[in-house]
Scaffold this motif. Structure first.
Motif, mmCIF file in Angstrom:
data_model
loop_
_atom_site.group_PDB
_atom_site.id
_atom_site.type_symbol
_atom_site.label_atom_id
_atom_site.label_comp_id
_atom_site.label_asym_id
_atom_site.label_seq_id
_atom_site.Cartn_x
_atom_site.Cartn_y
_atom_site.Cartn_z
ATOM 1 N N LEU A 1 -6.829 13.502 3.948
ATOM 2 C CA LEU A 1 -7.495 14.304 4.231
ATOM 3 C C LEU A 1 -8.321 14.394 1.828
ATOM 4 C CD1 LEU A 1 -8.363 16.505 6.717
ATOM 5 C CD2 LEU A 1 -9.648 14.174 6.084
ATOM 6 N N GLY A 2 -7.282 14.869 1.592
ATOM 7 C CA GLY A 2 -7.558 15.626 0.011
ATOM 8 C C GLY A 2 -6.048 16.140 -0.442
ATOM 9 N N THR A 3 -5.426 15.108 -1.192
ATOM 10 C CA THR A 3 -3.827 15.571 -1.760
ATOM 11 C C THR A 3 -3.304 14.717 -3.180
ATOM 12 O OG1 THR A 3 -1.776 15.803 -0.987
ATOM 13 C CG2 THR A 3 -3.170 13.738 0.441
ATOM 14 N N GLN A 4 -1.783 14.869 -3.095
ATOM 15 C CA GLN A 4 -1.305 13.914 -4.191
ATOM 16 C C GLN A 4 -0.082 13.705 -2.740
ATOM 17 O OE1 GLN A 4 -0.789 16.476 -7.728
ATOM 18 N NE2 GLN A 4 -2.485 17.577 -7.459
ATOM 19 N N PHE A 5 -0.062 12.839 -3.823
ATOM 20 C CA PHE A 5 1.325 11.306 -2.595
ATOM 21 C C PHE A 5 1.008 10.170 -3.452
ATOM 22 C CE2 PHE A 5 -0.998 8.004 -0.472
ATOM 23 C CZ PHE A 5 -2.373 9.008 -0.223
ATOM 24 N N LYS A 6 2.308 9.618 -3.420
ATOM 25 C CA LYS A 6 2.346 8.504 -3.842
ATOM 26 C C LYS A 6 3.199 7.005 -2.738
ATOM 27 C CE LYS A 6 7.540 7.091 -5.175
ATOM 28 N NZ LYS A 6 8.490 7.546 -5.978
ATOM 29 N N VAL A 7 3.137 6.324 -3.347
ATOM 30 C CA VAL A 7 3.080 4.829 -2.065
ATOM 31 C C VAL A 7 4.479 3.900 -3.147
ATOM 32 C CG1 VAL A 7 2.578 3.327 -0.374
ATOM 33 C CG2 VAL A 7 0.890 5.134 -0.844
ATOM 34 N N ASN A 8 4.757 2.630 -2.342
ATOM 35 C CA ASN A 8 5.580 2.455 -3.186
ATOM 36 C C ASN A 8 5.920 1.318 -1.879
ATOM 37 O OD1 ASN A 8 7.308 0.723 -5.076
ATOM 38 N ND2 ASN A 8 8.803 2.271 -5.258
ATOM 39 N N ASP A 9 5.686 0.261 -2.093
ATOM 40 C CA ASP A 9 5.177 -1.056 -1.521
ATOM 41 C C ASP A 9 6.344 -1.797 -2.413
ATOM 42 O OD1 ASP A 9 5.054 -2.686 1.067
ATOM 43 O OD2 ASP A 9 3.094 -3.397 -0.137
ATOM 44 N N ARG A 10 7.232 -1.784 -1.576
ATOM 45 C CA ARG A 10 8.459 -3.572 -2.446
ATOM 46 C C ARG A 10 8.526 -4.172 -1.356
ATOM 47 N NH1 ARG A 10 5.820 -3.590 -7.766
ATOM 48 N NH2 ARG A 10 6.233 -1.382 -9.210
ATOM 49 N N LYS A 11 9.011 -5.545 -2.026
ATOM 50 C CA LYS A 11 10.039 -6.399 -0.792
ATOM 51 C C LYS A 11 11.715 -5.637 0.039
ATOM 52 C CE LYS A 11 12.160 -11.420 -0.458
ATOM 53 N NZ LYS A 11 13.014 -10.252 0.141
ATOM 54 N N ASP A 12 10.999 -5.517 0.620
ATOM 55 C CA ASP A 12 12.186 -4.815 1.822
ATOM 56 C C ASP A 12 12.323 -3.358 1.541
ATOM 57 O OD1 ASP A 12 13.262 -7.352 2.770
ATOM 58 O OD2 ASP A 12 14.249 -7.849 1.079
ATOM 59 N N TYR A 13 11.725 -2.766 0.984
ATOM 60 C CA TYR A 13 11.431 -1.160 0.653
ATOM 61 C C TYR A 13 10.223 -0.674 1.094
ATOM 62 C CZ TYR A 13 12.474 2.912 -2.511
ATOM 63 O OH TYR A 13 12.713 3.704 -2.841
ATOM 64 N N PHE A 14 10.206 0.595 1.562
ATOM 65 C CA PHE A 14 8.402 1.680 1.642
ATOM 66 C C PHE A 14 9.679 2.549 1.136
ATOM 67 C CE2 PHE A 14 5.713 2.648 4.009
ATOM 68 C CZ PHE A 14 4.348 2.694 3.686
ATOM 69 N N GLU A 15 8.465 3.117 0.632
ATOM 70 C CA GLU A 15 8.921 5.043 0.383
ATOM 71 C C GLU A 15 7.301 5.477 -0.206
ATOM 72 O OE1 GLU A 15 11.041 5.969 -3.151
ATOM 73 O OE2 GLU A 15 9.489 7.260 -3.045
#
Lengths: 299, 171
Positions: free
Chosen positions: A165-179
């Protein structure tokens, strides 16, 4: 209630406790229960969406070769634009795409004043026209989001989606890797159809089909301060990140190493960074333009 | 569904999302409708390949009905002259320790009766009934899958149950 309605309600998994008792007192109820049990013996074979999709992709891969040329053309076009480090409007002017080429980061503001920082080798696209109605964007790669309060904000990636809704975050979408790392507020992660909630300081990580729950005390990704940090990550992912950060190609020993690496490197100086990651694994490196070759030290 | 983001289904992310969303339902639909005789996963793949080839022409909100229609047609083409063999996979018996041989025999007998009765059901009733009882889907979900009214689903499942009971109990 009529008998038929009661039975239909039972079939729709909708009976209250009281109604269930009435149902169980019906003369036919034991027959029904028996049939219900028997039915469970005839279940369709298990269907695993992920492996099945993988098989589909293989089939598509062979059939799509004729389209390759198009991909190359668009690939070249995209690279040119990346080189200028600009965002561009697609044919439809309401679709917007932002890119960060290797060895650079890109920062921009979304129409609702949410902030986005793209890490090296990442891109984000969204529809500007619909932004007021639905805050949705596609991410390929890694990005940090500081979301302004408002309607649900959703990030789609090839592996899963993240809503907040409203926040701070990070997404990491790489080959074979998700964070996904949550720095503030609450984040909802949907990965392979499963939903998971992350509160502040929690990290959701998947690599090589392994799920890891972690915590972080950081308030923003390290790469905002020109550093790349890793916590128990297979070594090859560390090298892949380094390739993106310095726009280099790493070959030789270690590139298929699965040893878990915890540590960090500086994103500004290649030599220092290489030392930081090679010394712990007893490797040495040689730099030749954009190519870096790793070797195991002989004792 | 996040339709506004995509003009059509050519986007790979969106495509994989569709797969995640509908592949299992499509698979089960074909399995319960036509039996394992026709590799359901293969049919799912064919339908999605067709969708991918026509991705420019399919609007995102039409993808689901496209998939269900196509998979049904593909399978129908395949069976045209073959007879459907309904052979369902049997679950392994539970590891009860107290099952007497007589109990097991009765149970096997019952399952055989059930299987025979199930095969006699009209296809529409069988599909709705199995999706409901085995996959635990509610009437509304099945209605959406089969593109019929909720009331029709209710009727099919109820009729199927009654028919099975009468057949098995030998009425």
């Amino acid at each position: 209630m009529k008998k038929k309605d009661l039975i239909s309600k039972w079939l729709n998994f909708n009976l209250s406790d009281e109604e269930l008792e009435t149902f169980n007192n019906l003369d036919v109820s034991s027959s029904y229960h028996r049939i219900d049990r028997a039915a469970k013996h005839f279940k369709a074979p298990d269907f695993d969406r992920e492996t099945s999709f993988y098989r589909l992709k293989k089939k598509l891969g062979t059939k799509r070769s004729s389209r390759k040329t198009n991909y190359y053309v668009s690939g070249i076009a995209a690279t040119l634009i990346v080189a200028f480090g600009l965002f561009y409007f697609l044919n439809n002017s309401s679709d917007v795409e932002y890119l960060a080429a290797n060895s650079e980061t890109t920062q921009f503001i979304l129409p609702d004043n949410s902030e986005v920082v793209l890490n090296s080798g990442s891109s984000v696209s969204f529809n500007q026209k619909n932004w007021g109605k639905e805050r949705q964007l596609n991410l390929d790669g890694e990005a940090y989001f500081k979301v302004a309060k408002g309607e649900t904000f959703t990030v789609y990636t090839s592996q899963g989606s993240v809503s907040v809704l409203g926040t701070q975050f990070k997404v990491n979408d790489r080959k074979d890797y998700f964070e996904v790392s949550c720095y503030e507020g609450l984040v909802k992660v949907i990965y392979q159809g499963k939903e998971q909630h992350l509160s502040a300081g929690k990290v959701f990580k998947v690599f090589d089909d392994r799920f890891v729950d972690e915590t972080t005390s950081a308030s923003k990704p390290a790469w905002l301060d020109q550093k790349s940090t890793f916590k128990s990550i297979p070594y090859r992912f560390v090298l892949q990140e380094m390739e993106r950060q310095f726009d280099i190609v790493i070959s030789g020993a270690g590139t298929d190493n699965d040893t878990l690496f915890t540590g960090s490197f500086n994103n500004e100086n290649l030599e220092t960074a290489l030392q930081a990651v090679t010394i712990p694994l007893n490797l040495s490196y040689s730099i030749n333009g954009k190519n870096v070759v790793l070797k195991i030290n002989q004792q | 569904m996040p339709t506004p983001l995509f003009k059509n289904v050519c986007d790979e992310q969106f495509f994989s999302k569709l797969y995640d969303q509908y592949s299992k339902d499509l698979h089960d639909f074909i399995y319960y409708k036509y039996g394992e005789h026709f590799d359901p996963e293969d049919k799912v793949h064919e339908a999605f390949i067709k969708l991918w080839k026509n991705c420019k022409r399919v609007a995102p909100d039409k993808a689901k009905s496209f998939l269900f229609t196509v998979i049904n047609n593909i399978t129908l083409n395949d069976i045209k002259h073959k007879k459907v063999v309904l052979k369902h996979q049997k679950l392994k018996p539970k590891e009860h320790t107290h099952e007497t041989p007589q109990f097991i025999m009765e149970e096997t007998e019952y399952l055989e009766k059930y299987e025979a009765a199930l095969a006699k059901l009209p296809e529409g009733q069988r599909v709705a009934f199995l999706l409901n009882r085995v996959e635990g889907k509610r009437h509304k979900e099945i209605a959406e899958m089969l593109n019929i009214s909720r009331k029709a689903v209710e009727k099919r499942i109820y009729t199927a149950l009654e028919k099975l009971r009468q057949e098995i109990d030998g009425i």
